[in-house]
Design an enzyme around this catalytic site. Structure first.
Site, PDB file in Angstrom:
ATOM      1  N   LYS A  77       0.802  -1.239   0.000  1.00 20.84           N
ATOM      2  CA  LYS A  77       0.000   0.000   0.000  1.00 20.84           C
ATOM      3  C   LYS A  77       0.829   1.282   0.000  1.00 20.84           C
ATOM      4  CE  LYS A  77      -3.874  -2.220   2.312  1.00 20.84           C
ATOM      5  NZ  LYS A  77      -4.920  -2.112   3.321  1.00 20.84           N
ATOM      6  N   ASP A 133      -9.643   2.543   2.204  1.00 21.46           N
ATOM      7  CA  ASP A 133      -9.573   1.976   3.565  1.00 21.46           C
ATOM      8  C   ASP A 133     -10.074   2.952   4.625  1.00 21.46           C
ATOM      9  OD1 ASP A 133      -8.482  -0.524   2.950  1.00 21.46           O
ATOM     10  OD2 ASP A 133      -6.436   0.247   2.984  1.00 21.46           O
TER      11      ASP A 133
END
Ligand code: ATR
Length: 310
Positions: A77, A133
């Site tokens: 990420k 997220d």
């Protein structure tokens, strides 16, 4: 049992995928393929084990093969921030990329998602990074746990990748007070400094709240403690009693009930695990790729079945 499938694979089928290391236990393919079938799209969602050193060539290959997009999980990420051609505001704000969408230029020179090119796709394609997220964390806290974040007092355990995004997102939602606890205290201190710089109205303390009567609205576990059976609690029970938290959220969803959630339930606290986060980040990623509202309940059912069985 076979998952509900859309049309059989054919030469026009389009692809998305999740990339991670490891990836074998990802529930995302079950969730996303159920959604794609429900939306009637001739798309498939795959999963690939990709070493971080190979992330760049994988993104390049997918661009050439005209993939719709990717989800990224541990450990990609942060790395992906530097590998994509452009960053959406969400990725800039939260500092991590968990969703990539490939986009091509239309005749007017405007970048458009590949879904907008049903026939021939132009050769000039860029990768754009998003973060879904952060919103998923607060959506799950609201919808699954009923927590009102504005003005809340929160104890956050963990200042790693997930904990850092959670802390910043909670601060952006106007929580009143954040207590940050992390095994490596320096990381909690660095996170405190960032929150204070970006959200100066939030009161941040490194460590547990002082013993006393003050109740907290939420205890949030963002450490990995609880994943393994003998991990024990992620907090120091001498320093903080679970009775002082009105609600307890554990980002871990496998097992369904960590020792922390069991202990919180035993003293009558509201609890939720991280399956909602996984669901909502996936639902938003699907919307970014398809431009359609995600069939959230179809996705939830597929996810729960994949993780916990029928
Ligand atoms: P993620 O992306 O899932 O957040 P991470 O960035 O590696 O993963 O963060 C893992 C978190 O769990 C960190 O807060 C980590 O504490 P450190 O920052 O001190 O490493 C915490 N953690 C992992 N193992 C732990 C253990 N045995 N005891 C306490 N905390 C632990």
């Amino acid at each position: 049992m076979l998952e509900p499938a859309g049309k059989p694979l054919n030469a026009a089928t389009r692809y998305c995928a999740v990339l991670g290391h490891p990836i074998r236990h990802s529930a995302s393919p079950a969730m996303q393929n159920a959604a794609l079938a429900a939306l009637g799209l001739d798309w498939r969602y795959l999963a690939f084990e990709v070493h971080p050193d190979d992330l760049r060539p994988v993104i390049e290959g997918a661009r050439a093969m005209k993939f719709i997009g990717f989800n990224l999980t541990v450990p990609h990420k942060l790395l992906a921030r530097d590998l994509v051609d452009s960053l959406d505001e969400t990725a800039k704000t939260w500092g991590a990329v968990n969703t990539i969408r490939f986009e091509a230029r239309d005749a007017q020179g405007k970048w458009r998602p590949l879904r907008d090119f049903p026939e021939s796709i132009p050769r000039e394609i860029r990768s754009r990074g998003f973060n879904t997220d952060a919103d998923a964390i607060t959506r799950s806290l609201r919808e699954d746990l009923g927590v009102k974040l504005s003005g809340a007092k929160v104890l956050l355990l963990g200042a790693g990748g997930a904990g850092g995004v959670a802390a910043l997102k909670l601060a952006s939602e106007g929580v009143a007070e954040l207590f940050l606890v992390n095994r490596t205290e320096a990381k909690a201190c660095a996170l405190k400094a960032e929150i204070t710089r970006r959200f100066p109205s939030v009161k941040v303390t490194v460590g547990y709240p002082k013993p006393g009567k003050m109740a907290l609205d939420l205890l949030l576990n963002a450490t990995s403690l609880g994943l393994k059976p003998k991990d024990g609690l992620p907090l120091d029970a001498q320093k903080f009693s679970l009775r002082r938290a009105r609600a307890v959220y554990d980002m871990i969803y496998r097992p369904a009930e960590t020792e922390l959630l069991q202990a919180a339930k035993a003293v009558g606290r509201r609890t939720a695990n991280g399956v909602g986060m996984l669901l909502y980040q996936g639902a938003r990623a699907l919307e970014i790729w398809t431009g359609k509202a995600a069939p959230v309940e179809v996705m939830r059912a597929a996810l729960l079945k994949n993780i916990y069985g029928p």
